[in-house]
Design a protein around this motif. Structure first.
Motif, short mmCIF file in Angstrom:
data_model
loop_
_atom_site.label_atom_id
_atom_site.label_comp_id
_atom_site.label_asym_id
_atom_site.label_seq_id
_atom_site.Cartn_x
_atom_site.Cartn_y
_atom_site.Cartn_z
N ALA A 1 8.98 4.51 2.76
CA ALA A 1 8.91 3.13 2.26
C ALA A 1 9.63 3.01 0.92
O ALA A 1 10.38 2.06 0.69
N ALA A 2 9.45 3.98 0.04
CA ALA A 2 10.13 3.97 -1.26
C ALA A 2 11.64 4.05 -1.06
O ALA A 2 12.40 3.34 -1.73
N GLU A 3 12.07 4.89 -0.14
CA GLU A 3 13.50 5.02 0.14
C GLU A 3 14.09 3.70 0.63
O GLU A 3 15.15 3.27 0.19
N ILE A 4 13.39 3.04 1.55
CA ILE A 4 13.85 1.76 2.09
C ILE A 4 13.92 0.71 0.98
O ILE A 4 14.89 -0.05 0.89
N LEU A 5 12.91 0.67 0.12
CA LEU A 5 12.91 -0.29 -0.98
C LEU A 5 14.08 -0.04 -1.93
O LEU A 5 14.76 -0.97 -2.35
N ARG A 6 14.32 1.23 -2.29
CA ARG A 6 15.44 1.55 -3.19
C ARG A 6 16.79 1.21 -2.54
O ARG A 6 17.69 0.69 -3.19
N GLU A 7 16.91 1.49 -1.24
CA GLU A 7 18.15 1.17 -0.51
C GLU A 7 18.42 -0.34 -0.51
O GLU A 7 19.55 -0.77 -0.38
N ASN A 8 17.35 -1.13 -0.66
CA ASN A 8 17.48 -2.57 -0.62
C ASN A 8 17.37 -3.23 -1.99
O ASN A 8 17.06 -4.41 -2.11
N GLY A 9 17.61 -2.43 -3.05
CA GLY A 9 17.76 -3.02 -4.37
C GLY A 9 16.62 -2.85 -5.35
O GLY A 9 16.75 -3.27 -6.50
N ALA A 10 15.50 -2.31 -4.93
CA ALA A 10 14.38 -2.14 -5.86
C ALA A 10 14.80 -1.20 -6.98
O ALA A 10 15.55 -0.24 -6.77
N GLY A 11 14.33 -1.48 -8.18
CA GLY A 11 14.64 -0.63 -9.33
C GLY A 11 13.80 0.63 -9.29
O GLY A 11 14.20 1.66 -8.77
N ASN A 12 12.61 0.54 -9.82
CA ASN A 12 11.67 1.67 -9.82
C ASN A 12 10.65 1.44 -8.71
O ASN A 12 10.18 0.33 -8.51
N VAL A 13 10.31 2.51 -8.03
CA VAL A 13 9.27 2.44 -7.00
C VAL A 13 8.20 3.46 -7.36
O VAL A 13 8.48 4.65 -7.53
N TYR A 14 6.99 2.97 -7.52
CA TYR A 14 5.85 3.82 -7.85
C TYR A 14 4.90 3.81 -6.67
O TYR A 14 4.84 2.84 -5.92
N ALA A 15 4.13 4.89 -6.53
CA ALA A 15 3.18 4.96 -5.42
C ALA A 15 1.86 5.52 -5.92
O ALA A 15 1.83 6.38 -6.81
N VAL A 16 0.79 5.03 -5.33
CA VAL A 16 -0.54 5.53 -5.63
C VAL A 16 -1.31 5.60 -4.31
O VAL A 16 -1.14 4.76 -3.44
N ALA A 17 -2.11 6.65 -4.18
CA ALA A 17 -2.97 6.79 -3.01
C ALA A 17 -4.41 6.90 -3.50
O ALA A 17 -4.69 7.53 -4.52
N LEU A 18 -5.32 6.28 -2.77
CA LEU A 18 -6.72 6.30 -3.16
C LEU A 18 -7.37 7.65 -2.87
O LEU A 18 -8.21 8.12 -3.63
N LEU A 19 -6.97 8.28 -1.77
CA LEU A 19 -7.50 9.59 -1.37
C LEU A 19 -6.35 10.43 -0.84
O LEU A 19 -5.33 9.91 -0.41
N HIS A 20 -6.53 11.74 -0.85
CA HIS A 20 -5.54 12.61 -0.21
C HIS A 20 -6.25 13.65 0.62
O HIS A 20 -7.40 14.02 0.35
N THR A 21 -5.58 14.13 1.65
CA THR A 21 -6.14 15.18 2.48
C THR A 21 -5.74 16.52 1.91
O THR A 21 -4.72 16.64 1.22
N GLU A 22 -6.53 17.54 2.19
CA GLU A 22 -6.17 18.88 1.77
C GLU A 22 -5.22 19.48 2.78
O GLU A 22 -5.35 19.27 3.98
N ARG A 23 -4.25 20.19 2.28
CA ARG A 23 -3.30 20.87 3.17
C ARG A 23 -3.96 22.14 3.70
O ARG A 23 -4.54 22.90 2.96
N SER A 24 -3.80 22.35 5.00
CA SER A 24 -4.32 23.60 5.57
C SER A 24 -3.28 24.68 5.42
O SER A 24 -2.08 24.43 5.39
N THR A 25 -3.73 25.91 5.29
CA THR A 25 -2.79 27.02 5.11
C THR A 25 -2.58 27.78 6.38
O THR A 25 -3.22 27.66 7.33
#
Length: 70
Positions: free
Chosen positions: A46-70
């Protein structure tokens, strides 16, 4: 294949999501909000698409994250 899912999802997002009013994005900062961050593929694409279409800075925040399994 579970490992190809982020790439496939990224490709799918590029096919279906297109900002409507591109002039509104020009040079603007955009904040993306996600409920749960797993691989980060959706936010990254989504950030890539926004930048490709003229967005200046793109910031992202997530409320929760999953743990990566090893």
């Amino acid at each position: 294949d579970l490992h190809s899912f982020p790439t496939r999802r990224s490709s799918d997002l590029h096919k279906v999501w297109h900002p409507k009013r591109l002039s509104v994005l020009e040079g603007r900062s955009v904040l993306l909000v996600d409920d749960i961050l797993t691989t980060g593929a959706t936010l990254s694409t989504a950030a890539e698409i926004l930048r490709e279409n003229g967005a200046g800075n793109v910031y992202a925040v997530a409320l929760l994250h999953t743990e990566r399994s090893t």
